[in-house]
Enzyme design. Structure first.
Site, PDB file in Angstrom:
ATOM      1  N   THR A  20     -11.675   0.684  -1.663  1.00 57.30           N
ATOM      2  CA  THR A  20     -11.387  -0.049  -2.887  1.00 57.30           C
ATOM      3  C   THR A  20     -10.458  -1.177  -2.502  1.00 57.30           C
ATOM      4  O   THR A  20      -9.966  -1.219  -1.379  1.00 57.30           O
ATOM      5  CB  THR A  20     -10.741   0.854  -3.958  1.00 57.30           C
ATOM      6  N   LYS A  54      -9.608   1.260 -11.906  1.00 54.56           N
ATOM      7  CA  LYS A  54      -8.583   1.727 -10.971  1.00 54.56           C
ATOM      8  C   LYS A  54      -7.221   1.109 -11.260  1.00 54.56           C
ATOM      9  O   LYS A  54      -6.289   1.270 -10.487  1.00 54.56           O
ATOM     10  CB  LYS A  54      -9.010   1.412  -9.544  1.00 54.56           C
ATOM     11  N   GLY A  72      -2.045   0.461 -10.209  1.00 53.24           N
ATOM     12  CA  GLY A  72      -3.365   0.420  -9.596  1.00 53.24           C
ATOM     13  C   GLY A  72      -3.378   1.411  -8.452  1.00 53.24           C
ATOM     14  O   GLY A  72      -2.353   1.632  -7.810  1.00 53.24           O
ATOM     15  N   SER A 110      -9.297  -0.551   1.263  1.00 48.83           N
ATOM     16  CA  SER A 110     -10.076  -1.017   2.413  1.00 48.83           C
ATOM     17  C   SER A 110     -10.164  -2.540   2.486  1.00 48.83           C
ATOM     18  O   SER A 110     -10.240  -3.102   3.565  1.00 48.83           O
ATOM     19  CB  SER A 110     -11.476  -0.414   2.377  1.00 48.83           C
TER      20      SER A 110
END
Length: 185
Positions: free
Chosen positions: A12, A44, A58, A137
């Site tokens: 994400t 998220k 987040g 990521s």
């Protein structure tokens, strides 16, 4: 299937940008299992309001783990209203020392509009030096892009949106379906 052979939930990108008295936290919507996109519209990034005190958070990592951490953060904020730094440090201490929490695999970016913190399971509560924090990521791509745009005329939201677009173009675990929350200090 052993834990080592299971492909796992991966990736994400979450970014927090503070500029012009505004903090924006943005996250993509992609949830992947191995090399398969399971969902493209996950949220998220959330606003929580323990005791009437607004905080935007987040998360990257396991969704269930992140929700557990958000619940714990809310409880810490209820115990220390208006003290995000203290609540974040208390959460990080618990996360590092509690046998149950130690197994949680997630990271958080939180802001009350004044401060931005990255909270990790290693006991870290990090405040970014350049008013930008990113995790996940695609976090390093978004971070580099946002840092390059901080001296432009773009607003906090403009920087966050453009940085996330760059991350989505580079990271296969990040998409362009954004959830954005804004908070001012």
């Amino acid at each position: 299937m052993s834990k080592d052979s299971f492909p796992g939930w991966h990736g994400t990108t979450i970014i927090g940008v503070r500029k012009g008295g505004i903090v924006v936290i943005a996250g993509d919507g992609q949830v992947s299992l191995g090399d398969t996109v399971i969902k493209g519209t996950a949220r998220k990034v959330r606003k929580i309001s323990p005791g009437g005190f607004d905080v935007v958070a987040g998360f990257a990592g396991s969704t269930a783990d992140a929700f557990t951490l958000l619940e714990r953060l809310e409880a810490k904020l209820e115990a220390t209203p208006g003290q995000l730094a203290r609540a974040s440090v208390e959460l990080a201490k618990d996360w590092r020392t509690d046998k149950y929490l130690q197994k949680l695999e997630a990271m958080l970016i939180v802001s009350d509009g004044k401060d931005i913190f990255v909270i990790t399971g290693a006991g870290d509560v990090l405040e970014p030096e350049h008013d930008v924090a990113a995790i996940g990521s695609g976090g390093n791509y978004a971070l580099a892009a946002a840092r390059a745009m901080m001296d432009t005329e773009k607003s906090a939201e403009g920087v966050a949106r453009d940085a996330m677009a760059i991350a989505a173009d580079i990271c296969v675990y990040t998409n362009g379906n954004l959830t954005i929350e804004t908070i001012s200090g």
